[in-house]
Design a protein around this motif. Structure first.
Motif, PDB file in Angstrom:
ATOM      1  N   CYS A 171      33.905 -35.570  80.988  1.00 42.49           N
ATOM      2  CA  CYS A 171      35.242 -35.792  80.421  1.00 42.49           C
ATOM      3  C   CYS A 171      36.193 -34.632  80.729  1.00 42.49           C
ATOM      4  O   CYS A 171      37.353 -34.655  80.321  1.00 42.49           O
ATOM      5  CB  CYS A 171      35.146 -36.033  78.917  1.00 42.49           C
ATOM      6  SG  CYS A 171      34.131 -37.463  78.502  1.00 42.49           S
ATOM      7  N   VAL A 206      40.072 -38.149  85.949  1.00 42.19           N
ATOM      8  CA  VAL A 206      39.784 -39.587  85.831  1.00 42.19           C
ATOM      9  C   VAL A 206      41.042 -40.361  86.209  1.00 42.19           C
ATOM     10  O   VAL A 206      42.137 -40.038  85.748  1.00 42.19           O
ATOM     11  CB  VAL A 206      39.382 -39.945  84.381  1.00 42.19           C
ATOM     12  CG1 VAL A 206      39.210 -41.446  84.219  1.00 42.19           C
ATOM     13  CG2 VAL A 206      38.111 -39.216  83.991  1.00 42.19           C
ATOM     14  N   CYS A 266      39.550 -34.316  78.173  1.00 37.90           N
ATOM     15  CA  CYS A 266      40.349 -35.541  78.117  1.00 37.90           C
ATOM     16  C   CYS A 266      40.974 -35.624  76.716  1.00 37.90           C
ATOM     17  O   CYS A 266      40.282 -35.387  75.719  1.00 37.90           O
ATOM     18  CB  CYS A 266      39.443 -36.746  78.352  1.00 37.90           C
ATOM     19  SG  CYS A 266      40.273 -38.329  78.051  1.00 37.90           S
ATOM     20  N   LEU A 271      41.463 -37.949  74.934  1.00 35.96           N
ATOM     21  CA  LEU A 271      40.863 -39.003  74.118  1.00 35.96           C
ATOM     22  C   LEU A 271      39.462 -38.613  73.634  1.00 35.96           C
ATOM     23  O   LEU A 271      38.787 -39.398  72.975  1.00 35.96           O
ATOM     24  CB  LEU A 271      40.814 -40.319  74.911  1.00 35.96           C
ATOM     25  CG  LEU A 271      42.198 -40.792  75.387  1.00 35.96           C
ATOM     26  CD1 LEU A 271      42.086 -42.052  76.232  1.00 35.96           C
ATOM     27  CD2 LEU A 271      43.123 -41.039  74.204  1.00 35.96           C
ATOM     28  N   LEU A 272      39.051 -37.403  73.989  1.00 28.45           N
ATOM     29  CA  LEU A 272      37.746 -36.903  73.540  1.00 28.45           C
ATOM     30  C   LEU A 272      37.894 -36.359  72.113  1.00 28.45           C
ATOM     31  O   LEU A 272      38.803 -35.565  71.842  1.00 28.45           O
ATOM     32  CB  LEU A 272      37.298 -35.788  74.486  1.00 28.45           C
ATOM     33  CG  LEU A 272      35.873 -35.266  74.358  1.00 28.45           C
ATOM     34  CD1 LEU A 272      34.856 -36.333  74.723  1.00 28.45           C
ATOM     35  CD2 LEU A 272      35.678 -34.043  75.276  1.00 28.45           C
ATOM     36  N   CYS A 320      33.711 -39.900  73.026  1.00 21.22           N
ATOM     37  CA  CYS A 320      34.880 -40.633  73.516  1.00 21.22           C
ATOM     38  C   CYS A 320      35.527 -41.373  72.340  1.00 21.22           C
ATOM     39  O   CYS A 320      34.885 -42.198  71.688  1.00 21.22           O
ATOM     40  CB  CYS A 320      34.469 -41.630  74.593  1.00 21.22           C
ATOM     41  SG  CYS A 320      35.874 -42.624  75.173  1.00 21.22           S
ATOM     42  N   VAL A 323      37.736 -43.597  72.494  1.00 19.55           N
ATOM     43  CA  VAL A 323      38.109 -44.983  72.838  1.00 19.55           C
ATOM     44  C   VAL A 323      36.921 -45.668  73.516  1.00 19.55           C
ATOM     45  O   VAL A 323      37.107 -46.500  74.415  1.00 19.55           O
ATOM     46  CB  VAL A 323      39.359 -45.024  73.758  1.00 19.55           C
ATOM     47  CG1 VAL A 323      40.586 -44.527  73.020  1.00 19.55           C
ATOM     48  CG2 VAL A 323      39.143 -44.206  75.037  1.00 19.55           C
ATOM     49  N   ARG A 350      37.111 -47.573  77.124  1.00 19.19           N
ATOM     50  CA  ARG A 350      37.243 -46.522  78.139  1.00 19.19           C
ATOM     51  C   ARG A 350      37.329 -47.155  79.530  1.00 19.19           C
ATOM     52  O   ARG A 350      36.807 -48.257  79.758  1.00 19.19           O
ATOM     53  CB  ARG A 350      36.075 -45.535  78.053  1.00 19.19           C
ATOM     54  CG  ARG A 350      34.742 -46.109  78.445  1.00 19.19           C
ATOM     55  CD  ARG A 350      33.615 -45.247  77.884  1.00 19.19           C
ATOM     56  NE  ARG A 350      32.303 -45.668  78.382  1.00 19.19           N
ATOM     57  CZ  ARG A 350      31.659 -46.780  78.016  1.00 19.19           C
ATOM     58  NH1 ARG A 350      32.223 -47.640  77.175  1.00 19.19           N
ATOM     59  NH2 ARG A 350      30.465 -47.055  78.513  1.00 19.19           N
ATOM     60  N   PRO A 351      37.995 -46.443  80.448  1.00 24.20           N
ATOM     61  CA  PRO A 351      38.212 -47.010  81.782  1.00 24.20           C
ATOM     62  C   PRO A 351      36.916 -47.241  82.569  1.00 24.20           C
ATOM     63  O   PRO A 351      35.872 -46.651  82.276  1.00 24.20           O
ATOM     64  CB  PRO A 351      39.060 -45.946  82.485  1.00 24.20           C
ATOM     65  CG  PRO A 351      39.658 -45.124  81.399  1.00 24.20           C
ATOM     66  CD  PRO A 351      38.679 -45.149  80.266  1.00 24.20           C
ATOM     67  N   CYS A 392      35.073 -44.190  83.863  1.00 23.55           N
ATOM     68  CA  CYS A 392      34.190 -43.488  82.921  1.00 23.55           C
ATOM     69  C   CYS A 392      32.856 -44.229  82.794  1.00 23.55           C
ATOM     70  O   CYS A 392      31.802 -43.615  82.669  1.00 23.55           O
ATOM     71  CB  CYS A 392      34.853 -43.382  81.552  1.00 23.55           C
ATOM     72  SG  CYS A 392      36.467 -42.604  81.600  1.00 23.55           S
ATOM     73  N   LEU A 403      44.491 -40.306  84.336  1.00 23.90           N
ATOM     74  CA  LEU A 403      44.417 -40.979  83.028  1.00 23.90           C
ATOM     75  C   LEU A 403      45.504 -40.538  82.032  1.00 23.90           C
ATOM     76  O   LEU A 403      46.295 -41.371  81.563  1.00 23.90           O
ATOM     77  CB  LEU A 403      43.010 -40.739  82.449  1.00 23.90           C
ATOM     78  CG  LEU A 403      42.685 -41.325  81.082  1.00 23.90           C
ATOM     79  CD1 LEU A 403      41.212 -41.735  81.023  1.00 23.90           C
ATOM     80  CD2 LEU A 403      42.960 -40.333  79.968  1.00 23.90           C
TER      81      LEU A 403
HETATM   82  S1  SF4 Z   1      38.340 -41.931  78.215  1.00 22.26           S
HETATM   83 FE1  SF4 Z   1      36.541 -41.323  77.007  1.00 22.26          FE
HETATM   84  S2  SF4 Z   1      34.812 -41.302  78.468  1.00 22.26           S
HETATM   85 FE2  SF4 Z   1      36.712 -41.292  79.672  1.00 22.26          FE
HETATM   86  S3  SF4 Z   1      37.156 -39.133  80.080  1.00 22.26           S
HETATM   87 FE3  SF4 Z   1      38.282 -39.682  78.195  1.00 22.26          FE
HETATM   88  S4  SF4 Z   1      36.908 -39.169  76.503  1.00 22.26           S
HETATM   89 FE4  SF4 Z   1      35.660 -39.203  78.390  1.00 22.26          FE
END
Ligand code: SF4
Length: 207
Positions: free
Chosen positions: A36, A40, A93, A95-96, A101, A103, A107-108, A111, A165
């Protein structure tokens, strides 16, 4: 079902089937998040499918981190070493959340497709991962789904937008313009269009 969510679920099912047939057990675990820190990318359609699931706190973090990532991309998008430099900076990230994670179900594809059955120590930014550390077939399976989504995005909008991302989610939160010319103009003005790692705006039908 949203076509993006259908691809997410289909990839999960395909990966589970492939791994069980091959007897491969990934060493990826909850709380292990070195990947992460990496660069991405996702497409606009994936970003739009993720957007409604974001919490206010996640949106706020994207509004803070998105412009910073766009500035990094502007400076490094033509540098062949940009992804490794970025990775070693260990920028989590946005979103971490607490090593997980935030989400996970949304997640995409990028990932989902990055898996290893090797020693997770080799996933760390400073490690020299041996060849084949990341499983190639799962990545190819994810990539095929990405291509299918690019096709769907092209049919819907007449062009495809692919980018980093946090930067792309930030731009979607702010509102992307409608036409390809306007989107390219915006990205060009921000200095993040094209190059080796910058945003890609691809005409549709795909060349
Ligand atoms: S979306 Fe989730 S799995 Fe992907 S990089 Fe971010 S935290 Fe990690």
């Amino acid at each position: 079902m949203n076509p993006v969510e259908a691809h997410w679920l289909a990839l999960e099912a395909g990966l589970a089937d492939y791994l069980s047939r091959k007897g491969v057990v990934p060493s990826c675990r909850a709380g292990c998040f070195a990947c992460c820190f990496g660069l991405v990318t996702l497409s606009r359609l994936e970003g739009e499918a993720l957007l409604p699931h974001l919490t206010e706190a996640q949106r706020a973090r994207l509004r803070e981190e998105g412009p910073k990532r766009l500035a990094l991309l502007k400076e490094g998008k033509d540098d062949p070493r940009f992804p490794s430099r970025f990775f070693r900076e260990r920028r989590p990230c946005p979103l971490l959340e607490g090593g997980l994670c935030g989400v996970y179900p949304f997640r995409p594809l990028a990932c989902r497709g990055l898996l290893t059955a090797g020693d997770p120590a080799f996933c760390q930014p400073e490690a020299q991962a041996p060849e084949g550390h990341f499983l190639q077939t799962p990545w190819r399976m994810a990539h095929r789904r990405m291509e299918a989504l690019w096709e769907e995005e092209g049919q819907r909008y007449g062009f495809v937008v692919i980018g980093e991302l946090a930067g792309l989610l930030y731009l979607l939160l702010e509102g992307l313009p409608e036409t390809r010319e306007e989107v390219e103009g915006l990205l060009e003005a921000m200095g993040v269009l094209g190059g080796r790692w910058g945003f890609q705006v691809v005409e549709y039908p795909l060349p």
